[in-house]
Design a protein around this motif. Structure first.
Motif, PDB file in Angstrom:
ATOM      1  N   ALA A  33       0.815  -1.218   0.000  1.00 47.25           N
ATOM      2  CA  ALA A  33       0.000   0.000   0.000  1.00 47.25           C
ATOM      3  C   ALA A  33       0.851   1.272   0.000  1.00 47.25           C
ATOM      4  O   ALA A  33       0.309   2.375  -0.081  1.00 47.25           O
ATOM      5  CB  ALA A  33      -0.930   0.000   1.211  1.00 47.25           C
ATOM      6  N   GLY A  34       2.176   1.133   0.084  1.00 50.01           N
ATOM      7  CA  GLY A  34       3.053   2.298   0.085  1.00 50.01           C
ATOM      8  C   GLY A  34       3.106   3.018   1.425  1.00 50.01           C
ATOM      9  O   GLY A  34       3.522   4.177   1.491  1.00 50.01           O
ATOM     10  N   ILE A  35       2.710   2.341   2.484  1.00 53.53           N
ATOM     11  CA  ILE A  35       2.716   2.941   3.823  1.00 53.53           C
ATOM     12  C   ILE A  35       4.058   2.707   4.515  1.00 53.53           C
ATOM     13  O   ILE A  35       4.650   3.626   5.070  1.00 53.53           O
ATOM     14  CB  ILE A  35       1.547   2.390   4.661  1.00 53.53           C
ATOM     15  N   LEU A  36       4.530   1.470   4.493  1.00 53.02           N
ATOM     16  CA  LEU A  36       5.845   1.160   5.054  1.00 53.02           C
ATOM     17  C   LEU A  36       6.872   1.331   3.943  1.00 53.02           C
ATOM     18  O   LEU A  36       6.878   0.584   2.967  1.00 53.02           O
ATOM     19  CB  LEU A  36       5.889  -0.263   5.612  1.00 53.02           C
ATOM     20  N   LEU A  37       7.716   2.352   4.081  1.00 52.44           N
ATOM     21  CA  LEU A  37       8.679   2.683   3.040  1.00 52.44           C
ATOM     22  C   LEU A  37       9.999   1.946   3.213  1.00 52.44           C
ATOM     23  O   LEU A  37      10.666   1.624   2.238  1.00 52.44           O
ATOM     24  CB  LEU A  37       8.917   4.193   3.032  1.00 52.44           C
ATOM     25  N   SER A  38      10.377   1.715   4.446  1.00 54.65           N
ATOM     26  CA  SER A  38      11.565   0.907   4.727  1.00 54.65           C
ATOM     27  C   SER A  38      11.478   0.453   6.172  1.00 54.65           C
ATOM     28  O   SER A  38      10.759   1.030   6.985  1.00 54.65           O
ATOM     29  CB  SER A  38      12.862   1.688   4.472  1.00 54.65           C
ATOM     30  N   GLY A  39      12.205  -0.582   6.464  1.00 50.88           N
ATOM     31  CA  GLY A  39      12.207  -1.080   7.825  1.00 50.88           C
ATOM     32  C   GLY A  39      13.219  -2.181   7.980  1.00 50.88           C
ATOM     33  O   GLY A  39      13.647  -2.785   6.998  1.00 50.88           O
ATOM     34  N   GLY A  40      13.604  -2.421   9.210  1.00 46.67           N
ATOM     35  CA  GLY A  40      14.541  -3.491   9.452  1.00 46.67           C
ATOM     36  C   GLY A  40      14.857  -3.648  10.920  1.00 46.67           C
ATOM     37  O   GLY A  40      14.455  -2.846  11.762  1.00 46.67           O
ATOM     38  N   GLN A  41      15.574  -4.684  11.184  1.00 45.57           N
ATOM     39  CA  GLN A  41      15.966  -5.072  12.527  1.00 45.57           C
ATOM     40  C   GLN A  41      17.177  -4.260  12.976  1.00 45.57           C
ATOM     41  O   GLN A  41      18.123  -4.086  12.221  1.00 45.57           O
ATOM     42  CB  GLN A  41      16.301  -6.555  12.478  1.00 45.57           C
ATOM     43  N   ILE A  42      17.144  -3.766  14.199  1.00 43.77           N
ATOM     44  CA  ILE A  42      18.302  -3.119  14.810  1.00 43.77           C
ATOM     45  C   ILE A  42      19.031  -4.189  15.612  1.00 43.77           C
ATOM     46  O   ILE A  42      18.412  -4.932  16.378  1.00 43.77           O
ATOM     47  CB  ILE A  42      17.866  -1.968  15.735  1.00 43.77           C
ATOM     48  N   ASN A  43      20.334  -4.277  15.415  1.00 46.16           N
ATOM     49  CA  ASN A  43      21.149  -5.288  16.094  1.00 46.16           C
ATOM     50  C   ASN A  43      22.130  -4.653  17.057  1.00 46.16           C
ATOM     51  O   ASN A  43      22.566  -3.517  16.858  1.00 46.16           O
ATOM     52  CB  ASN A  43      21.939  -6.103  15.067  1.00 46.16           C
ATOM     53  N   ASP A  44      22.501  -5.428  18.076  1.00 48.63           N
ATOM     54  CA  ASP A  44      23.557  -4.976  18.978  1.00 48.63           C
ATOM     55  C   ASP A  44      24.905  -5.260  18.306  1.00 48.63           C
ATOM     56  O   ASP A  44      24.958  -5.683  17.147  1.00 48.63           O
ATOM     57  CB  ASP A  44      23.425  -5.613  20.355  1.00 48.63           C
ATOM     58  N   GLU A  45      25.974  -5.048  19.046  1.00 46.34           N
ATOM     59  CA  GLU A  45      27.307  -5.217  18.459  1.00 46.34           C
ATOM     60  C   GLU A  45      27.960  -6.542  18.837  1.00 46.34           C
ATOM     61  O   GLU A  45      29.161  -6.715  18.632  1.00 46.34           O
ATOM     62  CB  GLU A  45      28.187  -4.039  18.867  1.00 46.34           C
ATOM     63  N   SER A  46      27.180  -7.477  19.365  1.00 46.33           N
ATOM     64  CA  SER A  46      27.756  -8.777  19.710  1.00 46.33           C
ATOM     65  C   SER A  46      28.048  -9.574  18.443  1.00 46.33           C
ATOM     66  O   SER A  46      27.638  -9.200  17.349  1.00 46.33           O
ATOM     67  CB  SER A  46      26.796  -9.546  20.625  1.00 46.33           C
ATOM     68  N   ASN A  47      28.756 -10.679  18.607  1.00 44.20           N
ATOM     69  CA  ASN A  47      29.100 -11.524  17.474  1.00 44.20           C
ATOM     70  C   ASN A  47      28.668 -12.947  17.789  1.00 44.20           C
ATOM     71  O   ASN A  47      29.286 -13.591  18.632  1.00 44.20           O
ATOM     72  CB  ASN A  47      30.599 -11.461  17.204  1.00 44.20           C
ATOM     73  N   PRO A  48      27.633 -13.468  17.151  1.00 44.17           N
ATOM     74  CA  PRO A  48      26.837 -12.849  16.096  1.00 44.17           C
ATOM     75  C   PRO A  48      25.890 -11.793  16.677  1.00 44.17           C
ATOM     76  O   PRO A  48      25.539 -11.851  17.859  1.00 44.17           O
ATOM     77  CB  PRO A  48      26.047 -14.019  15.500  1.00 44.17           C
ATOM     78  N   PRO A  49      25.472 -10.834  15.837  1.00 46.00           N
ATOM     79  CA  PRO A  49      24.591  -9.768  16.315  1.00 46.00           C
ATOM     80  C   PRO A  49      23.259 -10.310  16.820  1.00 46.00           C
ATOM     81  O   PRO A  49      22.720 -11.274  16.296  1.00 46.00           O
ATOM     82  CB  PRO A  49      24.378  -8.899  15.079  1.00 46.00           C
TER      83      PRO A  49
END
Length: 103
Positions: A33-49
């Motif tokens: 519908a063009g409402i969500l233009l971008s998005g994603g997961q925020i990760n911490d700095e651990s390994n693996p994130p």
């Protein structure tokens, strides 16, 4: 419509993986519908994130519309997102790189 930038962190101990498929299924219609233009997961700095929250760019008339959209997402309904402390602000985007995803 206004563009909004949202940063919403996960609640401590939230089970993001358990509800990930419901979340992805739920965002497909708002992407189309063009409402969500971008998005994603925020990760911490651990390994693996490790996932710690989400970033979204949303097209909506009001901040309240954004809040309601967040409240209706499975991540909110199942206690993953801490929407009471979400950062939501107007965004005047001047550039966006296109990234095609297969959903």
């Amino acid at each position: 419509m206004t563009e909004w930038c949202v940063v919403v962190m996960d609640k401590p101990g939230a089970e993001r993986k358990k509800y990930g498929s419901l979340h992805v299924t739920g965002i497909k219609p708002i992407i189309k519908a063009g409402i969500l233009l971008s998005g994603g997961q925020i990760n911490d700095e651990s390994n693996p994130p490790k996932a710690v929250g989400s970033h979204l760019q949303i097209r909506a008339d009001t901040k309240q519309d954004v809040v309601e959209m967040l409240q209706n997402d499975p991540f909110s309904r199942y206690g993953v997102w801490d929407i009471d402390n979400a950062i939501i602000y107007r965004l005047d985007c001047v550039y966006r790189e296109r990234l095609d995803l297969t959903l």
